[in-house]
Design an enzyme around this catalytic site. Structure first.
Site, PDB file in Angstrom:
ATOM      1  N   LYS A   1      -1.478  -6.876   8.180  1.00 46.78           N
ATOM      2  CA  LYS A   1      -1.788  -7.758   6.990  1.00 46.78           C
ATOM      3  C   LYS A   1      -2.095  -6.688   5.733  1.00 46.78           C
ATOM      4  O   LYS A   1      -1.602  -6.808   4.446  1.00 46.78           O
ATOM      5  CB  LYS A   1      -2.861  -8.766   6.995  1.00 46.78           C
ATOM      6  CG  LYS A   1      -3.155  -9.444   5.659  1.00 46.78           C
ATOM      7  CD  LYS A   1      -2.122 -10.301   5.228  1.00 46.78           C
ATOM      8  CE  LYS A   1      -2.354 -10.822   3.975  1.00 46.78           C
ATOM      9  NZ  LYS A   1      -3.815 -11.537   3.832  1.00 46.78           N
TER      10      LYS A   1
ATOM     11  N   LYS B   1     -10.972  -5.143  -2.743  1.00 52.75           N
ATOM     12  CA  LYS B   1     -11.368  -5.076  -1.382  1.00 52.75           C
ATOM     13  C   LYS B   1     -10.252  -4.831  -0.369  1.00 52.75           C
ATOM     14  O   LYS B   1     -10.443  -3.958   0.317  1.00 52.75           O
ATOM     15  CB  LYS B   1     -12.097  -6.299  -1.066  1.00 52.75           C
ATOM     16  CG  LYS B   1     -12.459  -6.591   0.524  1.00 52.75           C
ATOM     17  CD  LYS B   1     -11.470  -7.371   1.349  1.00 52.75           C
ATOM     18  CE  LYS B   1     -11.103  -8.644   0.997  1.00 52.75           C
ATOM     19  NZ  LYS B   1     -10.126  -9.009   1.864  1.00 52.75           N
TER      20      LYS B   1
END
Length: 295
Positions: free
Chosen positions: A170, A239
């Site tokens: 991911k 993030k």
């Protein structure tokens, strides 16, 4: 099946509703009252902590944001690991770093609990439409156990390998799409500064080798419409890139372009542009003295 869920935000709430619609008994916790009210009205049981949920369910989903939040949910003082349920399977839908996922998985395994890192791709629209891609790391038996629930949430499940492999895959995906958003912003600002109509430039890019899903998302729906309402939050983008860059550093992989893109997003956030990922264009426009699109 008795299912737990925490992290009831833009993506978590619709996924939780799908699980109820699929006939499962849902147990939820949140610091926000609105999603709890919505889910309680649909039949969910409201709990105070992840630990309280974990004592009552077979599978426990978390869809929070940061590595620290994932640790808190699963390993904290009120986390799932404190429960007495040794048959529990924990599933983290968050995009975090492989090192954290492996640490969580090992700690839970030491208590006899299962764990899958299963980050999701497709955004809030995909969560609402049940078309998410679910990218999983963990034991095959645990994936098989969770698969009926995954089928209610997304269109395809990819089992990438052991714990940590899901989030690693991911991060590769997000590293590409987030960096591309910054590059698209620069291209649109350059074109407008050069005197090209922004809509015409988009038409060219869309019909040429620059075409991509990222272009089709951000240019017509955000840049041209001046729409910076959050669908993908700036803090989440920062993030994700930080997790990718940190993982690359630990593995000895040079990641030049994501590092540059990260600075673009940090700059935008530092200037107060905390909305959608598309907000990365705003400092670029200010420097160039142009605006792409009209409100």
């Amino acid at each position: 099946m008795r299912v737990g869920f925490v992290g009831l935000g833009l993506m978590g709430l619709p996924m939780a509703r799908h699980l109820i619609a699929g006939g499962h008994q849902l147990f939820v916790a949140s610091s926000s009252s609105q999603p709890l009210e919505i889910l309680a009205a649909a039949g969910a049981t409201v709990c105070a902590t992840p630990r309280e949920i974990a004592d009552q369910v077979d599978v426990f989903f978390s869809c929070r944001v940061t590595p620290e939040q994932s640790r808190e949910t699963f390993l904290g003082a009120d986390g799932a690991i404190q429960a007495g349920n040794r048959e529990l399977l924990c599933v983290d839908l968050s995009t975090i770093d492989p090192e954290t996922s492996k640490a969580i998985g090992q700690a839970l395994a030491d208590r006899g609990m299962g764990f899958l890192d299963a980050p999701i791709s497709g955004g809030p629209d995909g969560a609402a439409a049940k078309t998410l891609s679910i990218i999983v790391g963990g034991a095959s038996a645990d994936v098989d156990r969770a698969q009926p629930l995954f089928d209610l949430l997304g269109k395809k499940t990819f089992h990438m390998g052991p714990i940590g492999a899901g989030v690693a895959a991911k991060l590769c995906n997000n590293m590409i799409t987030i960096t591309t958003h910054a590059l698209l912003a620069e291209a649109m600002v350059l074109g407008v500064k050069a005197g090209i109509d922004a809509h015409r430039l988009y038409e060219v890019l869309s019909a040429s080798s620059a075409s991509s899903r990222s272009l089709e998302r951000v240019v017509p729906h955000h840049f041209l419409k001046r729409n910076f309402e959050p669908a993908v939050m700036m803090a989440t983008v920062v993030k994700d890139l930080e997790c990718a860059v940190d993982t690359g550093r630990k593995l000895g992989v040079r990641l030049l372009l994501p590092n540059v893109a990260l600075q673009c997003f940090v700059e935008a956030a530092g200037l107060g542009h905390s909305g959608d990922i598309a907000s990365v264009i705003l400092p670029m426009e200010a420097i160039a003295g142009v605006k792409v699109g009209t409100s």
